[in-house]
Motif scaffolding. Sequence first.
Motif, mmCIF file in Angstrom:
data_model
loop_
_atom_site.group_PDB
_atom_site.id
_atom_site.type_symbol
_atom_site.label_atom_id
_atom_site.label_comp_id
_atom_site.label_asym_id
_atom_site.label_seq_id
_atom_site.Cartn_x
_atom_site.Cartn_y
_atom_site.Cartn_z
ATOM 1 N N TRP A 39 0.802 -1.229 0.000
ATOM 2 C CA TRP A 39 0.000 0.000 0.000
ATOM 3 C C TRP A 39 0.829 1.272 0.000
ATOM 4 C CZ3 TRP A 39 -4.730 -0.419 -1.456
ATOM 5 C CH2 TRP A 39 -5.428 -1.613 -1.215
ATOM 6 N N THR A 40 2.125 1.159 -0.265
ATOM 7 C CA THR A 40 2.978 2.346 -0.172
ATOM 8 C C THR A 40 2.630 3.386 -1.231
ATOM 9 O OG1 THR A 40 5.275 3.086 0.041
ATOM 10 C CG2 THR A 40 4.834 1.438 -1.646
ATOM 11 N N ASP A 41 2.048 2.971 -2.347
ATOM 12 C CA ASP A 41 1.631 3.925 -3.371
ATOM 13 C C ASP A 41 0.387 4.695 -2.938
ATOM 14 O OD1 ASP A 41 3.446 3.486 -5.767
ATOM 15 O OD2 ASP A 41 1.690 4.410 -6.709
ATOM 16 N N THR A 187 -16.718 5.635 -7.811
ATOM 17 C CA THR A 187 -15.413 6.061 -8.317
ATOM 18 C C THR A 187 -14.326 5.866 -7.267
ATOM 19 O OG1 THR A 187 -16.465 7.701 -9.743
ATOM 20 C CG2 THR A 187 -14.118 7.979 -9.308
ATOM 21 N N GLU A 188 -14.632 6.233 -5.994
ATOM 22 C CA GLU A 188 -13.631 6.114 -4.929
ATOM 23 C C GLU A 188 -13.201 4.668 -4.752
ATOM 24 O OE1 GLU A 188 -14.714 7.846 -1.232
ATOM 25 O OE2 GLU A 188 -14.992 9.854 -2.053
ATOM 26 N N GLU A 189 -14.164 3.764 -4.820
ATOM 27 C CA GLU A 189 -13.848 2.345 -4.652
ATOM 28 C C GLU A 189 -12.992 1.844 -5.810
ATOM 29 O OE1 GLU A 189 -16.243 -1.569 -2.983
ATOM 30 O OE2 GLU A 189 -17.346 0.165 -3.720
ATOM 31 N N LYS A 190 -13.273 2.338 -7.014
ATOM 32 C CA LYS A 190 -12.476 1.940 -8.181
ATOM 33 C C LYS A 190 -11.043 2.439 -8.050
ATOM 34 C CE LYS A 190 -16.149 1.391 -11.622
ATOM 35 N NZ LYS A 190 -16.666 1.787 -12.937
ATOM 36 N N PHE A 195 -5.149 1.264 -6.728
ATOM 37 C CA PHE A 195 -3.982 1.245 -5.844
ATOM 38 C C PHE A 195 -3.666 -0.182 -5.401
ATOM 39 C CE2 PHE A 195 -4.775 5.885 -4.946
ATOM 40 C CZ PHE A 195 -3.514 6.319 -5.332
ATOM 41 N N GLU A 196 -4.714 -0.943 -5.120
ATOM 42 C CA GLU A 196 -4.517 -2.333 -4.724
ATOM 43 C C GLU A 196 -3.841 -3.120 -5.842
ATOM 44 O OE1 GLU A 196 -7.171 -5.673 -2.433
ATOM 45 O OE2 GLU A 196 -8.076 -4.703 -4.163
#
Length: 303
Positions: A39-41, A187-190, A195-196
């Motif tokens: 998750w560093t990104d 959108t937020e979930e996408k 990132f995942e």
Amino acid sequence: MKDVELKDIRIEDYNKLQKYYLMRRPETADSNLLDLYMWTDCYPTQYFCNEKGVMWVAKSEDNKYYSSVPCCRNEDLKECFYDTQKYFNEVLNKKLVMYVVDKEAVDILNLPEDKYTVIPDRTYYDYVYDAQKLQTLSGRKYHKKKNHYNAFCREYEGRYEFKLLDSTHHDEIMDYLENWKQHKEHTEEKEFIDFEAIGIKYLLEHENVFDYKIGSVYIDDKLEAFTIGNYYKQEDMVYIPVEKANPNIRGLYTFICSEFLKVAFPNAAKENREDDMGLEGLRKSKLSYNPIYMVEKYTIIQK
């Protein structure tokens, strides 16, 4: 403190960081070094360290600084906590804010109420399960899960296969994640899934460094579910940072949850399936697997 040099999280430093991570095992998903790299990104984090511990400095999108629990031995936790605070106060000119602090750390720090606010945050409580129960799904509490598991096996008999994957399946996994994103409406979930995906790609590209296993389920030779897990022997715990399955296939989530433990970690006592991010549907799902306890987490705010 002015001469403290913040360091980026680099793959070359994995073994050094792992040494600190092993000093104290609070059973949180945040104590899983795999999560830090994954998750560093999404959560850009830097660190500074001394012989006693690693202290964290992170910055959010709205330019607010925060930290998390130092990685060190219990007896050094207070010193490392105050070193973190000193950096925030003297270098950043900010009050210290520390997220996802486990209860043991809160008790050890025993911070004075007139100088700190300590708030429990249910959103980030981790769910811990009996790993042997998740393998067998035996007993009245797991009756519904067992029914879903059996229904999947019956419906797809002769058509499904559980397999352990590795980095040679990189393209297939990334294509799966891109298709998975289409199930999500917000959108937020996408963006979170994006990132995942970046984190999973990073893990695959550095497979020789990280110690994890990938389980998958194929139906008619098509990848329909996969999961990633790693194990810490100190707490005899499997950590599951990733689990994806086609939501339209009944019992698939239950099947891969159970089968992955049977094949990859058959002797593990416990499993940490991380938090529910405060999402009602995810909370309901995690509770349905009957956690044996929750790992409490707190936010510490310097007044």
